[in-house]
Design a protein around this motif. Structure first.
Motif, short mmCIF file in Angstrom:
data_model
loop_
_atom_site.label_atom_id
_atom_site.label_comp_id
_atom_site.label_asym_id
_atom_site.label_seq_id
_atom_site.Cartn_x
_atom_site.Cartn_y
_atom_site.Cartn_z
N TYR A 1 -1.23 10.64 5.00
CA TYR A 1 -1.36 10.10 3.65
C TYR A 1 -2.82 9.82 3.30
CZ TYR A 1 3.60 9.15 4.52
OH TYR A 1 4.93 9.27 4.85
N ASP A 2 -3.14 9.98 2.03
CA ASP A 2 -4.46 9.62 1.52
C ASP A 2 -4.34 8.23 0.90
OD1 ASP A 2 -6.99 9.46 0.49
OD2 ASP A 2 -6.61 10.80 -1.21
N LEU A 3 -4.79 7.21 1.63
CA LEU A 3 -4.56 5.83 1.22
C LEU A 3 -5.83 5.05 0.90
CD1 LEU A 3 -1.85 4.88 3.89
CD2 LEU A 3 -1.46 5.61 1.53
N ALA A 4 -7.00 5.64 1.14
CA ALA A 4 -8.26 4.89 1.02
C ALA A 4 -8.69 4.72 -0.43
CB ALA A 4 -9.34 5.57 1.83
N HIS A 5 -7.91 3.97 -1.19
CA HIS A 5 -8.21 3.72 -2.59
C HIS A 5 -9.03 2.43 -2.73
CE1 HIS A 5 -5.49 6.85 -4.27
NE2 HIS A 5 -4.91 6.69 -3.09
N ALA A 6 -9.77 2.33 -3.83
CA ALA A 6 -10.75 1.25 -4.00
C ALA A 6 -10.11 -0.14 -3.93
CB ALA A 6 -11.48 1.42 -5.33
N ASP A 7 -8.90 -0.29 -4.46
CA ASP A 7 -8.33 -1.63 -4.56
C ASP A 7 -7.73 -2.15 -3.26
OD1 ASP A 7 -6.27 0.16 -4.66
OD2 ASP A 7 -5.57 -0.40 -6.65
N ILE B 1 0.84 -1.20 0.00
CA ILE B 1 0.00 0.00 0.00
C ILE B 1 0.87 1.25 0.00
CG2 ILE B 1 -1.72 1.31 1.31
CD1 ILE B 1 -2.75 -1.36 2.42
N LEU B 2 1.86 1.29 0.88
CA LEU B 2 2.73 2.46 0.99
C LEU B 2 3.56 2.64 -0.29
CD1 LEU B 2 3.83 1.77 4.66
CD2 LEU B 2 2.29 3.59 3.91
N ARG B 3 4.02 1.56 -0.85
CA ARG B 3 4.80 1.62 -2.10
C ARG B 3 3.97 2.23 -3.23
NH1 ARG B 3 4.66 -2.49 -6.18
NH2 ARG B 3 6.51 -2.55 -7.53
N GLU B 4 2.69 1.91 -3.27
CA GLU B 4 1.85 2.34 -4.38
C GLU B 4 1.36 3.78 -4.23
OE1 GLU B 4 -0.19 1.87 -8.01
OE2 GLU B 4 1.29 0.57 -7.04
N TYR B 5 1.05 4.21 -2.99
CA TYR B 5 0.30 5.45 -2.83
C TYR B 5 1.00 6.57 -2.07
CZ TYR B 5 -3.61 2.72 -4.61
OH TYR B 5 -4.42 1.94 -5.40
N VAL B 6 2.21 6.34 -1.61
CA VAL B 6 2.94 7.39 -0.89
C VAL B 6 4.07 7.90 -1.78
CG1 VAL B 6 4.35 7.93 1.13
CG2 VAL B 6 2.35 6.44 1.37
N ALA B 7 4.02 9.19 -2.09
CA ALA B 7 4.99 9.78 -3.02
C ALA B 7 6.43 9.62 -2.52
CB ALA B 7 4.66 11.25 -3.25
N ALA B 8 6.61 9.72 -1.21
CA ALA B 8 7.97 9.62 -0.66
C ALA B 8 8.58 8.24 -0.90
CB ALA B 8 7.94 9.92 0.84
N PHE B 9 7.72 7.24 -1.10
CA PHE B 9 8.22 5.88 -1.33
C PHE B 9 8.16 5.48 -2.80
CE2 PHE B 9 6.45 5.34 3.17
CZ PHE B 9 7.68 5.68 3.74
N ALA B 10 8.00 6.46 -3.69
CA ALA B 10 7.94 6.20 -5.13
C ALA B 10 9.13 5.40 -5.66
CB ALA B 10 7.79 7.51 -5.91
N PRO B 11 10.35 5.59 -5.11
CA PRO B 11 11.47 4.77 -5.60
C PRO B 11 11.24 3.26 -5.48
CG PRO B 11 12.31 6.62 -4.33
CD PRO B 11 10.81 6.63 -4.15
N LEU B 12 10.35 2.84 -4.58
CA LEU B 12 10.10 1.41 -4.43
C LEU B 12 9.37 0.83 -5.63
CD1 LEU B 12 8.96 1.22 -0.67
CD2 LEU B 12 11.26 1.02 -1.63
N LYS B 13 8.71 1.67 -6.42
CA LYS B 13 7.98 1.18 -7.58
C LYS B 13 8.92 0.63 -8.65
CE LYS B 13 3.81 4.02 -7.21
NZ LYS B 13 2.90 4.94 -7.93
N SER B 14 10.18 1.04 -8.61
CA SER B 14 11.15 0.52 -9.58
C SER B 14 11.65 -0.86 -9.20
CB SER B 14 12.34 1.47 -9.70
OG SER B 14 13.07 1.51 -8.48
#
Length: 525
Positions: A212-218, A167-180
């Motif tokens: 953080y705004d984390l309450a996404h549908a998925d 969840i944090l990897r997907e939706y927190v901008a500060a952790f965007a490097p984890l998406k790579s």
């Protein structure tokens, strides 16, 4: 491995709640996997890091070294996390580099020093544990984003405890490097999903991560729209989803049907079916380490010592007194029939079929009637749910041919695998199962429900006896019918019985085979 080789190697980070490579680091089968897989995975091209909470215990290991302190935002305040590395000497199967790490914070011992899980009761399921693992997960994200940015290539998350990372990897901008970094999620047990409220509770997504705004549908639970489901989030957000046996991977794409005795996707079947259709769901069978038990103590000695320890912790527990008296009486009675053994956590998953009523009596009582007539014995070892344990203790107390050892002891477990004639494992569902593999390794044919990993490892008439049914009552009756087949084979077909012993001993479900599938399907390396 020198620095140049390490820099070229792919680094995989295992994130989990349990790790049996560390003393007292496991509660269930997930701990075995986290202990074994890294050792077989590491080689000249792959290095492995394993990280768990310390639980105010592992950081005190004599070989633990403090490596780093860093801060994270949690509950709207800054919390300091300490990272320790533990250098282990005994990693017998390791051909490469495996590093053991733990994170320390006072909240990680909210169940008491050394306790991995809390039991908050039915009114607040997962509350304390979810808070603990939510902090653990943001600490992992902070560590890999900052200090380990160039170290970690692949994140491998295990069960819901680590799913908050997805969840944090997907939706927190500060952790965007984890998406790579490729992210893999392993489902060890879909029955436990870690569901908590989105807001309005001290143990909720908004309380932990108010910034953080984390309450996404998925990530929202499909049944409880005001709750976050970390298991669903990881299934939807990770690059690969791994179920721990091929049959279980198929079962969880179908809806559960309790009236038919079938446990499937437990509300997440649509997400899992979608993952399957997109080529992201893989069923890879867990392995087993094939080594001989070197213990030379007798079962009686080990059992009596274990009971003595349990009695010191709970001196008024009648179940331990009953077990001691039963074992003492057995020392003066010859057993001519099979010794049936059963080892596992005392949960509904493991004992529901045994406790299903047939003609007003639990199926276990009917089974013990048959075993008593065959002059056999049943030894049950396990701890867990108090109410279910009481039910097993009551039934056991009524039968001279049965003893219930209400606890866990590794040496006692190993001894039971060696002394048993037939291993009983009638789980209602079984993602993979390790006990049946250990029993067969020791030469015990197994009696199992034909589901999940049991279907993939025990073969009827060859390495054991299996049963199936379309309702709970059918399953219980089918178990008894298969048990009668086993008793008949033991008594009247000695050649076939010894053939099954040899087939069970020869069966191989080895980690190197699974590891090749891990690399191809999960890691793509």
């Amino acid at each position: 491995m020198d620095k140049q080789q390490r820099d070229k190697a792919t680094n995989i980070l295992f994130v989990a709640a349990e790790n049996d490579a560390l003393p007292q680091g496991k509660v269930g089968g997930i701990g075995d996997v986290i202990r074994d897989v890294p050792q077989f995975l590491a080689n000249s091209e792959i290095t492995v890091d394993v990280i768990t909470p310390s639980y105010s215990m592992h950081a005190k290991h004599p070989r633990a070294v403090h490596r780093l302190a860093f801060d994270v935002d949690f509950y709207g305040r800054r919390e300091t996390i300490n990272l320790f590395q533990i250098a282990l000497e005994n990693q017998a199967y390791c051909q490469g580099e495996v590093n053991q790490w733990v994170l320390e914070h006072p909240l990680f011992s909210n169940a008491g020093e050394g306790a991995i899980y809390c039991d908050d009761g039915p009114d607040k399921p997962f509350a304390s544990d979810a808070t603990k693992f939510a902090l653990f997960s943001i600490a992992v994200c902070q560590l890999v984003t900052d200090s380990w940015r160039d170290r970690t290539d692949i994140l491998h998350l295990h069960d819901w405890h680590a799913a908050w990372v997805a969840i944090l990897r997907e939706y927190v901008a500060a952790f965007a490097p984890l998406k790579s970094k490729r992210c893999v999620y392993t489902i060890h047990n879909l029955a436990l999903q870690g569901i908590r409220p989105l807001d309005g509770d001290a143990s909720s997504l908004k309380a932990w991560y108010p910034q953080y705004d984390l309450a996404h549908a998925d990530i929202i639970d499909p049944r409880y729209q005001n709750c976050v489901n970390p298991t669903r989030a990881a299934i939807n957000l990770c690059d690969a989803v791994h179920a721990v046996s091929p049959t279980y991977a198929k079962e969880i794409t179908l809806p559960s049907a309790p009236e038919f005795g079938f446990v499937g996707g437990e509300g997440l079947e649509r997400d899992l079916f979608a993952a399957q259709q997109h080529g992201r769901l893989f069923g890879i069978l867990n392995g087993c380490v094939y080594q001989q038990n070197t213990n030379i103590e007798s079962f009686d000695d080990i059992a009596m010592a274990a009971i003595s320890v349990w009695q010191q912790k709970a001196p008024d527990a009648e179940v331990h007194q009953q077990a001691k008296a039963r074992l003492e009486s057995w020392q003066h009675q010859e057993c001519r029939g099979p010794i049936v053994t059963s080892i596992g956590r005392i949960t509904a998953q493991k004992v529901a079929i045994l406790l299903t009523l047939l003609d007003g009596r639990p199926a276990l009582s009917h089974l013990l009637d048959k075993l008593a007539s065959a002059d056999g014995r049943l030894i049950i070892l396990g701890s867990g749910d108090a109410e279910l344990s009481q039910a097993l203790a009551a039934i056991s107390n009524d039968y001279q041919c049965c003893v219930f050892l209400n606890g866990y002891n590794a040496a006692l477990s190993d001894s039971l695998f060696d002394v048993g004639s037939l291993f009983l494992m009638p789980s209602s569902f079984e993602p993979c199962g390790i006990s049946q593999l250990l029993a067969m390794r020791a030469g015990q044919p197994c009696l199992v429900n034909q589901i999940g990993g049991l279907n993939d490892t025990v073969f009827d008439g060859k390495t054991g006896f299996s049963f199936s049914g379309n309702t709970p009552i059918e399953l219980a009756q089918a178990m008894l019918d298969s048990f009668e087949r086993a008793l008949d084979c033991f008594k009247n077909e000695p050649v076939k019985w010894h053939s099954m012993i040899n087939e069970a001993k020869a069966a191989r479900f080895e980690w190197p085979t699974a590891i090749e599938q891990y690399k191809k399907d999960l890691y793509q390396c």
